[in-house]
Design a protein around this motif. Structure first.
Motif, PDB file in Angstrom:
ATOM      1  N   TYR A  25      -2.180   3.941   5.956  1.00 13.56           N
ATOM      2  CA  TYR A  25      -1.397   2.891   6.959  1.00 13.56           C
ATOM      3  C   TYR A  25      -0.685   1.797   6.234  1.00 13.56           C
ATOM      4  N   GLN A  64       0.433  -2.076   7.015  1.00 15.01           N
ATOM      5  CA  GLN A  64       0.218  -3.135   7.812  1.00 15.01           C
ATOM      6  C   GLN A  64       1.017  -4.184   7.372  1.00 15.01           C
ATOM      7  N   GLN A 104       0.615  -7.666  12.229  1.00 12.68           N
ATOM      8  CA  GLN A 104       0.573  -6.559  13.097  1.00 12.68           C
ATOM      9  C   GLN A 104      -0.188  -5.760  12.908  1.00 12.68           C
ATOM     10  N   GLY A 105      -0.456  -4.629  13.813  1.00  8.25           N
ATOM     11  CA  GLY A 105      -1.603  -3.618  13.717  1.00  8.25           C
ATOM     12  C   GLY A 105      -1.168  -2.516  12.687  1.00  8.25           C
ATOM     13  N   PRO A 106      -1.932  -1.766  12.213  1.00  5.45           N
ATOM     14  CA  PRO A 106      -1.549  -0.789  11.125  1.00  5.45           C
ATOM     15  C   PRO A 106      -0.724   0.305  11.884  1.00  5.45           C
ATOM     16  N   PHE A 143       0.653   4.270  11.338  1.00  3.27           N
ATOM     17  CA  PHE A 143      -0.061   5.499  10.521  1.00  3.27           C
ATOM     18  C   PHE A 143       1.285   6.007   9.750  1.00  3.27           C
ATOM     19  N   GLN A 155      -1.664  11.760   6.930  1.00  7.89           N
ATOM     20  CA  GLN A 155      -3.058  12.104   6.917  1.00  7.89           C
ATOM     21  C   GLN A 155      -3.209  13.259   6.003  1.00  7.89           C
ATOM     22  N   GLY A 167       3.418  10.093  10.323  1.00  9.60           N
ATOM     23  CA  GLY A 167       3.839   9.150  11.224  1.00  9.60           C
ATOM     24  C   GLY A 167       5.297   9.037  11.035  1.00  9.60           C
ATOM     25  N   LEU A 227       0.607  -4.834   3.771  1.00  7.76           N
ATOM     26  CA  LEU A 227      -0.898  -4.184   3.117  1.00  7.76           C
ATOM     27  C   LEU A 227      -0.938  -2.763   3.400  1.00  7.76           C
ATOM     28  N   LEU A 256      -3.185   0.165   3.630  1.00  7.14           N
ATOM     29  CA  LEU A 256      -4.627   0.537   3.856  1.00  7.14           C
ATOM     30  C   LEU A 256      -4.696   2.115   3.756  1.00  7.14           C
ATOM     31  N   LYS A 299     -14.588   8.215  13.119  1.00  4.46           N
ATOM     32  CA  LYS A 299     -14.612   6.727  12.967  1.00  4.46           C
ATOM     33  C   LYS A 299     -13.648   6.634  11.472  1.00  4.46           C
ATOM     34  N   LEU A 300     -13.031   5.674  11.279  1.00  5.90           N
ATOM     35  CA  LEU A 300     -12.109   5.582  10.166  1.00  5.90           C
ATOM     36  C   LEU A 300     -13.041   4.273   9.342  1.00  5.90           C
ATOM     37  N   PHE A 357     -12.338   1.941   6.117  1.00 11.33           N
ATOM     38  CA  PHE A 357     -10.963   1.336   5.435  1.00 11.33           C
ATOM     39  C   PHE A 357     -11.584   0.729   4.175  1.00 11.33           C
ATOM     40  N   GLY A 358     -10.471   0.938   3.332  1.00  8.16           N
ATOM     41  CA  GLY A 358     -10.729   0.198   1.928  1.00  8.16           C
ATOM     42  C   GLY A 358      -9.991  -0.992   2.124  1.00  8.16           C
TER      43      GLY A 358
END
Lengths: 111, 115
Positions: free
Chosen positions: B35, B37, B41-43, B45, B48, B58, B88, B90, B103-104, B106-107
């Motif tokens: 992701y 970020q 703002q939100g992450p 995508f 994957q 994405g 950032l 992620l 569920k994810l 995250f690092g």
């Protein structure tokens, strides 16, 4: 395209007041997840809702998934300073591995 | 039980350069998502990886590419860096069939600054 709208962008509350954030999707979701991100941190999983009309509680946090599986809410009762952060909703569309994220609601506790 | 680890934590590059970010998933997880970020703002995508293949992507240009290794670790490569790539990055791991469900985890992320 597929979108998840989240409001409000910010919410300022006095410690002890309640907090609510809302998410709305343009399409039906197969599930919705909620994450919390502390300032300077990374998102941390809180919960996943899967069933239509589902309500789950974690201590002072109540999560709801709408009957049409297009909206969701997170309500925090009697906020504490440890609740500070940004709360994100994120949903899966059917047959799609991609999580669509809301923009987040930042919870700010007034001094 | 180690969680998701990312390296490096911070990186400064100049426009036009290339960068490689690394991620080791949580023990037992076989799926890695990346992701971006931006501040406030939100992450977003990026893609994957599962079984060493890109399973979904994405809305990111081909300058963004990745790889997953047999031990499930992953790399994100960004070529021809632009100022707008500053963000950032992620990494999140998950397992489709297991106790953790979808569920994810995250690092802590890699903060990339492009000058």
């Amino acid at each position: 395209g597929q979108q998840v709208m989240q409001i409000p962008q910010y919410q300022h509350v006095q410690e002890g007041e309640d907090f609510t954030t809302y998410c709305n999707s343009s399409t039906t979701l197969s599930n919705i997840q909620w994450y919390k991100q502390r300032p300077g941190g990374h998102p941390v999983f809180l919960i996943q809702l899967v069933k239509s009309g589902e309500v789950k509680k974690q201590k002072r946090l109540t999560f709801q998934f709408g009957e049409a599986k297009k909206n969701s809410s997170l309500h925090i009762t009697a906020t504490q300073t440890t609740d500070v952060g940004t709360y994100f909703c994120a949903g899966h569309m059917d047959s799609n591995y991609q999580l669509i994220w809301g923009a987040g609601t930042k919870l700010i506790i007034k001094p | 039980d180690a969680g998701v680890t990312q390296s490096p934590t911070h990186l400064i590059k100049t426009r036009g350069q290339q960068v490689t970010l690394r991620c080791s998933p949580k023990s037992g997880h076989d799926t890695v998502s990346w992701y971006q970020q931006a501040l406030g703002q939100g992450p977003q995508f990026i893609f994957q990886y599962y079984e060493e293949e890109e399973r979904q992507r994405g809305n990111f240009p081909d300058r963004f590419s990745g790889h997953q290794f047999p031990n499930y670790s992953s790399e994100l490569n960004v070529n021809a860096l632009l100022l707008g790539d500053s963000a950032l990055y992620l990494c999140a791991s998950s397992e489709l069939w297991g106790d953790d469900g979808e569920k994810l985890f995250f690092g802590s992320g890699t903060q990339l600054s492009v000058l």
